[in-house]
Design an enzyme around this catalytic site. Structure first.
Site, PDB file in Angstrom:
ATOM      1  N   ARG A   1     -22.681  25.116  57.108  1.00 30.02           N
ATOM      2  CA  ARG A   1     -22.649  24.703  58.596  1.00 30.02           C
ATOM      3  C   ARG A   1     -21.220  25.271  59.023  1.00 30.02           C
ATOM      4  O   ARG A   1     -20.717  25.965  58.342  1.00 30.02           O
ATOM      5  CB  ARG A   1     -22.427  23.161  58.676  1.00 30.02           C
ATOM      6  N   GLY A   2     -20.946  25.138  60.428  1.00 30.52           N
ATOM      7  CA  GLY A   2     -19.687  25.917  60.919  1.00 30.52           C
ATOM      8  C   GLY A   2     -20.519  27.141  61.678  1.00 30.52           C
ATOM      9  O   GLY A   2     -21.153  27.908  61.232  1.00 30.52           O
ATOM     10  N   ALA A   3     -20.118  27.276  62.922  1.00 33.12           N
ATOM     11  CA  ALA A   3     -20.721  28.290  63.747  1.00 33.12           C
ATOM     12  C   ALA A   3     -20.739  29.704  63.182  1.00 33.12           C
ATOM     13  O   ALA A   3     -21.741  30.226  63.047  1.00 33.12           O
ATOM     14  CB  ALA A   3     -19.873  28.411  65.071  1.00 33.12           C
TER      15      ALA A   3
ATOM     16  N   ARG B   1     -30.690  25.053  64.672  1.00 30.49           N
ATOM     17  CA  ARG B   1     -29.585  24.144  65.248  1.00 30.49           C
ATOM     18  C   ARG B   1     -29.371  24.583  66.649  1.00 30.49           C
ATOM     19  O   ARG B   1     -29.271  25.848  66.844  1.00 30.49           O
ATOM     20  CB  ARG B   1     -28.192  24.043  64.300  1.00 30.49           C
TER      21      ARG B   1
ATOM     22  N   GLN C   1     -16.797  16.159  57.700  1.00 29.17           N
ATOM     23  CA  GLN C   1     -16.475  17.177  57.297  1.00 29.17           C
ATOM     24  C   GLN C   1     -14.958  17.428  57.266  1.00 29.17           C
ATOM     25  O   GLN C   1     -14.586  18.343  56.218  1.00 29.17           O
ATOM     26  CB  GLN C   1     -16.724  18.413  58.565  1.00 29.17           C
TER      27      GLN C   1
ATOM     28  N   ASP D   1     -17.763  25.733  68.602  1.00 31.93           N
ATOM     29  CA  ASP D   1     -19.075  26.353  68.291  1.00 31.93           C
ATOM     30  C   ASP D   1     -19.706  26.888  69.429  1.00 31.93           C
ATOM     31  O   ASP D   1     -20.747  27.738  69.507  1.00 31.93           O
ATOM     32  CB  ASP D   1     -19.963  25.005  68.165  1.00 31.93           C
TER      33      ASP D   1
ATOM     34  N   ASN E   1     -17.246  21.594  70.768  1.00 36.91           N
ATOM     35  CA  ASN E   1     -16.798  21.341  69.404  1.00 36.91           C
ATOM     36  C   ASN E   1     -17.290  19.987  68.765  1.00 36.91           C
ATOM     37  O   ASN E   1     -17.818  19.150  69.639  1.00 36.91           O
ATOM     38  CB  ASN E   1     -15.368  21.455  69.233  1.00 36.91           C
ATOM     39  N   LYS E   2     -17.054  19.630  67.710  1.00 36.57           N
ATOM     40  CA  LYS E   2     -17.467  18.500  66.932  1.00 36.57           C
ATOM     41  C   LYS E   2     -16.961  17.156  67.479  1.00 36.57           C
ATOM     42  O   LYS E   2     -15.901  17.248  68.339  1.00 36.57           O
ATOM     43  CB  LYS E   2     -16.665  18.603  65.348  1.00 36.57           C
TER      44      LYS E   2
HETATM   45  C1  LIG Z   1     -15.368  27.785  62.957  1.00 32.65           C
HETATM   46  S1  LIG Z   1     -16.610  26.687  63.405  1.00 32.65           S
HETATM   47  C2  LIG Z   1     -16.579  25.208  62.866  1.00 32.65           C
HETATM   48  C3  LIG Z   1     -17.012  24.079  63.701  1.00 32.65           C
HETATM   49  O1  LIG Z   1     -18.439  23.946  63.119  1.00 32.65           O
HETATM   50  C4  LIG Z   1     -18.730  22.244  63.008  1.00 32.65           C
HETATM   51  O2  LIG Z   1     -19.651  21.801  63.267  1.00 32.65           O
HETATM   52  P1  LIG Z   1     -20.842  21.611  62.046  1.00 32.65           P
HETATM   53  O3  LIG Z   1     -19.961  21.092  60.783  1.00 32.65           O
HETATM   54  O4  LIG Z   1     -21.666  20.566  62.754  1.00 32.65           O
HETATM   55  O5  LIG Z   1     -21.689  22.757  62.021  1.00 32.65           O
HETATM   56  C5  LIG Z   1     -17.527  21.863  63.693  1.00 32.65           C
HETATM   57  O6  LIG Z   1     -17.849  21.644  65.010  1.00 32.65           O
HETATM   58  C6  LIG Z   1     -16.371  22.830  63.785  1.00 32.65           C
HETATM   59  O7  LIG Z   1     -15.484  22.755  64.522  1.00 32.65           O
END
Ligand SMILES: CSC[C@H]1O[C@H](OP(=O)(O)O)[C@H](O)[C@@H]1O
EC number: 5.3.1.23
Length: 368
Positions: A53-55, A90, A202, A243, A253-254
């Protein structure tokens, strides 16, 4: 980055030359498990179920997913099917579509017999580009930390971050954490307030894990603590990931990021967003109106998984049976609350002119 002195990335092509290794982030911080992706479907499921996960990491995984797909079926139909399978994994991080568009642009024009090799080559480029970009973000963000350190010589620079925008959210270095790691390596005293980031935690599970294993001082805090710390001068700046950044500078973002930005604005705390240029979506002109916000299963809210005193992993329910649950995975912070965007090409104002000026090629791509 380092895990107890040993260097790791979050995703890699295995020595067999075709399968893909990735850290299963659902198992951290209690278990360090490496997953092996051997098909396009594996990559899609890994993204959907947040094994990765993570963009930027979602983009890198999708790129390798296309390469795995080309091993299976390199026909035009196979290419189309792979794109359509991966792009819906996603909805919010634009890096997924960006990477798939890059892969399709590289593969569609060439002979299907050459597509598998070309796909791995392009996916490797996307992976290495991510690392290079994040090093650039590290250098540009470091200047912000250095400027604060210069004003408080000998004291600690306190940075608040939300969710995980660390090396685990990218191939390496991270985005929000990149300047922090570089500052730490340069001997600047830095401490990180780590938002736990409900419901998937996270921050508590991933950011705390990676900072701890890299030796960066940090403190995990409940999500609702940040405003209090800011009110009492305990946060020098906030740096978060994203994201998707809209052309007008709005930042997706989150969930919970918007609330931190409001608290930062109210307390005069600089609020920065770190992002690689593939995260900019010039096709979206108003982030609050146009960016799709993923809604995930309510189980992520009702249940929590942790380790018992005797070392067993256990999942427990914390919400009454029958209580309805809403689980919005992201929110959008309006550009007016963002101090600056830390990119590989400098720290930019969160507006269209600055984004277009720094990344004209991204405008061209959006116009098509
Ligand atoms: C460097 S992008 C990280 C970004 O992605 C996370 O979302 P997820 O864990 O649901 O993929 C979160 O928004 C982070 O800031």
């Amino acid at each position: 980055m380092k895990v107890d002195g040993k260097h790791f990335r979050s995703i890699w092509r295995e020595r067999d030359g075709w399968s893909v290794g990735a850290i299963d982030q659902r198992r951290l911080p209690h278990e360090f498990i490496v997953a092996k992706l051997t098909s396009c479907e594996d990559a899609a499921v890994a993204i959907r179920d947040m094994l990765v996960r993570g963009a930027p990491l979602i983009g890198a995984t999708a790129a390798y997913g296309m390469a795995l797909a080309m091993r299976e079926d390199a026909s035009d139909a196979g290419l189309k099917r792979a794109y359509e399978t991966l792009v819906v994994a996603r909805p919010t991080a634009i890096n997924l579509k960006w990477a798939l568009d890059e892969m399709r642009a590289a593969l569609a024009p060439i002979d299907p017999l050459e597509r598998a090799e070309a796909a791995y080559a392009r996916a490797d480029e996307i992976v290495e580009q991510d690392v290079e970009i994040n090093r650039g973000i590290a250098g540009n963000g470091l200047k912000l930390i250095e400027a604060i350190a210069a004003k408080k010589p000998g004291e600690v620079v306190n940075v608040l971050t939300h969710c995980n925008a660390g090396w685990l959210a990218t191939v390496d270095w991270g985005t929000a954490t990149a300047p922090i790691y570089l500052a730490h390596e340069r001997g600047i005293k830095v401490h990180v307030w780590v938002d736990e980031t409900r419901p998937r935690n996270q921050g508590a599970s991933l950011t705390a894990w990676e900072l701890g294993h890299h030796g960066v001082p940090h403190t995990v805090i409940p999500d609702n603590t940040g405003g209090h710390l800011m009110q009492h001068g305990m946060v020098d700046l906030a740096i978060v990931g994203t994201d998707r950044v809209a052309a007008n500078g709005d930042v997706c973002n989150k969930i919970g990021t918007y609330l931190k930005a409001l608290a930062a604005h109210d307390n005069g705390v600089p609020f920065y967003v770190a992002l690689p240029s593939p995260t900019i979506d010039f096709a979206v002109h108003d982030g609050i109106r146009d960016i799709p916000i993923e809604q995930r299963s309510g189980v992520e809210v009702t249940d929590m998984t942790g380790r018992t005193a005797d070392g067993r992993l256990e999942t427990v329910r914390i919400v009454p049976e029958g209580s309805p649950v809403a689980n919005y995975a992201f929110d959008v912070t309006p550009a007016r609350l963002v101090t600056g965007l830390i990119t590989e090409r400098g720290v930019l104002k969160p507006d269209r002119a600055s984004l277009a000026g720094a990344f004209p090629e991204r405008i061209a791509a959006a116009v098509g």
